[in-house]
Design a protein around this motif. Structure first.
Motif, PDB file in Angstrom:
ATOM      1  N   ARG A 148       0.812  -1.219   0.000  1.00  0.00           N
ATOM      2  CA  ARG A 148       0.000   0.000   0.000  1.00  0.00           C
ATOM      3  C   ARG A 148       0.843   1.266   0.000  1.00  0.00           C
ATOM      4  NH1 ARG A 148      -5.335  -0.814   0.944  1.00  0.00           N
ATOM      5  NH2 ARG A 148      -5.974  -2.909   1.607  1.00  0.00           N
ATOM      6  N   ALA A 189      -0.397   0.117  -5.268  1.00  0.00           N
ATOM      7  CA  ALA A 189      -1.011  -0.940  -4.463  1.00  0.00           C
ATOM      8  C   ALA A 189      -1.614  -2.008  -5.375  1.00  0.00           C
ATOM      9  CB  ALA A 189      -2.081  -0.349  -3.553  1.00  0.00           C
ATOM     10  N   GLY A 245       0.161  -8.303  -1.490  1.00  0.00           N
ATOM     11  CA  GLY A 245       0.854  -7.023  -1.575  1.00  0.00           C
ATOM     12  C   GLY A 245       1.828  -6.813  -0.438  1.00  0.00           C
TER      13      GLY A 245
END
Length: 205
Positions: free
Chosen positions: A50, A55, A205
């Protein structure tokens, strides 16, 4: 009988003094100028988290001096010409900034495999597709599908344009990284950056 000269310094004392002085100055130089650590490499950045500027449901490494930036399309609907893919991020060198040689696309899974989705993307980003080759590899914990494709140039005397792209499937959709366009041909660091992204890509992520 030889004469003794008052105030004279024996030769051995002079030699010892020079040696000690040399060692002392060498020690000072060594302490003041530590040897550089030539084998160290700056830590690679990541795209996907993020706080990375891009992202994504996957993460991959970027070379030192590269940056990921989100595009306006990241919050827009999918491009019909790109077969439901949206251009969400661009990857480029920080200095000097130029045309982004790497582009990141996302698309909903919609029951498709990464290879099926990648074929749709390749059809959407090429105007004169000449040939394409697809292969499946596994890097880390994520299976990846890669396409190497050739596009005929606009002029007959120009050389064919070779581009690459890889796709990773995740529960949150498919992510594809494309190497191609003018930026890729002008930047010699583009292909190594693409290879680093492909080898380090993993879901999450």
């Amino acid at each position: 009988m030889g004469r003794t000269v008052r105030g004279a310094v024996p030769m051995t004392a002079l030699v010892l003094g020079v040696l000690v002085s040399g060692c002392s100055s060498e020690t000072k130089r060594t302490g003041a100028d530590p040897e550089p650590r030539g084998g160290e490499t700056p830590q690679a950045r990541k795209a996907g988290p993020r706080d990375s500027g891009c992202a994504l449901p996957v993460s991959f490494d970027l070379p030192p001096g590269w940056q990921a930036t989100a595009t306006a399309a990241a919050s827009a609907s999918a491009d019909p010409e790109r077969k439901e893919f949206s251009l969400v991020c661009e990857l480029r060198t920080e200095d000097p900034p130029g045309v982004a040689p790497l582009r990141v696309w996302t698309a909903p899974t919609a029951g498709r495999t990464p290879e099926q989705a990648l074929k749709s993307l390749v059809d959407g980003v090429t105007l004169r597709l000449k040939q394409s080759r697809y292969s499946s590899v596994r890097t880390g914990a994520s299976p990846i599908t890669e396409a190497v494709f050739t596009e005929s140039p606009g002029q007959t005397d120009d050389e064919d344009i070779t581009a690459r792209a890889f796709a990773v499937g995740t529960p949150d959709g498919i992510v594809a990284v494309q190497l191609g366009g003018m930026g890729a041909s002008e930047d010699p660091s583009a292909l190594p950056a693409y290879e680093l992204a492909r080898k380090s890509a993993r879901a999450g992520g």
